[in-house]
Design a protein around this motif. Structure first.
Motif, PDB file in Angstrom:
ATOM      1  N   ARG A  44       0.823  -1.213   0.000  1.00  0.00           N
ATOM      2  CA  ARG A  44       0.000   0.000   0.000  1.00  0.00           C
ATOM      3  C   ARG A  44       0.854   1.258   0.000  1.00  0.00           C
ATOM      4  N   GLY A  45       2.089   1.139   0.460  1.00  0.00           N
ATOM      5  CA  GLY A  45       3.001   2.275   0.383  1.00  0.00           C
ATOM      6  C   GLY A  45       3.461   2.544  -1.035  1.00  0.00           C
ATOM      7  N   ILE A  46       3.370   1.536  -1.897  1.00  0.00           N
ATOM      8  CA  ILE A  46       3.711   1.700  -3.308  1.00  0.00           C
ATOM      9  C   ILE A  46       2.494   2.163  -4.096  1.00  0.00           C
ATOM     10  N   ASN A  47       1.378   1.496  -3.895  1.00  0.00           N
ATOM     11  CA  ASN A  47       0.137   1.912  -4.546  1.00  0.00           C
ATOM     12  C   ASN A  47      -0.981   1.924  -3.516  1.00  0.00           C
ATOM     13  N   PRO A  48      -1.341   3.098  -3.005  1.00  0.00           N
ATOM     14  CA  PRO A  48      -2.401   3.194  -1.998  1.00  0.00           C
ATOM     15  C   PRO A  48      -3.741   2.629  -2.463  1.00  0.00           C
ATOM     16  N   MET A  49      -3.917   2.477  -3.789  1.00  0.00           N
ATOM     17  CA  MET A  49      -5.157   1.911  -4.310  1.00  0.00           C
ATOM     18  C   MET A  49      -5.245   0.411  -4.053  1.00  0.00           C
ATOM     19  N   GLY A  50      -4.121  -0.213  -3.710  1.00  0.00           N
ATOM     20  CA  GLY A  50      -4.131  -1.654  -3.501  1.00  0.00           C
ATOM     21  C   GLY A  50      -4.410  -2.432  -4.774  1.00  0.00           C
TER      22      GLY A  50
END
Length: 207
Positions: A44-50
């Motif tokens: 989630r730190g890379i893509n908060p959209m999951g």
């Protein structure tokens, strides 16, 4: 150089896998699970959209398939996956047509959303039929979206056509089928499909 690819083999990550194989540079694959690792830290730190896919290239994060394909073509120009800067009109036009109108039209149709006449003025794609007609016409002018040569837009828009015809979300026609035969014969496409299919088989056996 470090290049990490976050994906699931049953996702749009297959588009980016194909692009990475076209680029021909070494990369690390991190396979994420929809219910667990994709929705929590550290991803989630890379893509908060999951959502997948995503890449991290020398510490720089890129998400969204069209953005990743465009980025990789520029980051590795030796692969020849983007036209010269003075010849990118069609390249940009069809990349973002696929990312915008095509994506929205196909998604809405799959969800059963059909805009009425007034709503068509608000929807960027107008109607599904008009969008598919426009996409088809693009491939009657040249063998590839950006002209005579294969490029990153063929990975992105081409993947949409291939998946759409396979799963029925985009209608088959002679133009699309002829185009599909050209792009699926590429060695990078075949390698990418074999890698992801093997990951699916391994996950199925483990389950």
């Amino acid at each position: 150089m470090s290049l990490t690819f976050y994906t699931n083999p049953m996702s749009r990550g297959r588009m980016v896998r194909w692009m990475l194989e076209e680029v021909g540079q070494p990369y690390e694959t991190v396979v994420l699970d929809y219910a667990t690792t994709m929705k929590h830290e550290p991803y989630r730190g890379i893509n908060p959209m999951g959502k997948v896919p995503a890449i991290v290239h020398d510490g720089r994060i890129v998400t969204e398939c069209a953005a990743i394909c465009t980025y990789l073509a520029d980051a590795f120009p030796g692969a020849g996956l983007a036209p010269s800067l003075d010849d990118r009109a069609d390249y940009y036009r069809w990349m973002f047509f696929a990312a915008g109108p095509v994506e929205h039209a196909v998604t809405n149709k799959s969800l059963g959303v059909v805009p009425n006449e007034q709503q068509q003025r608000m929807a960027g794609y107008g109607t599904f039929d008009l969008t598919i007609e426009t996409l088809t016409k693009a491939l009657t002018v040249n063998p590839y979206f950006a002209g005579q040569s294969f490029s990153a837009v063929d990975v992105y828009a081409g993947s949409q056509i291939l998946w759409g015809m396979r799963f029925g979300s985009i209608p088959k026609n002679a133009v699309f089928e002829d185009y599909a035969s050209r792009v699926t014969s590429r060695a990078a496409y075949v390698r990418a499909a074999e890698i992801d299919d093997a990951l699916i088989d391994a996950a199925t056996e483990a389950a």
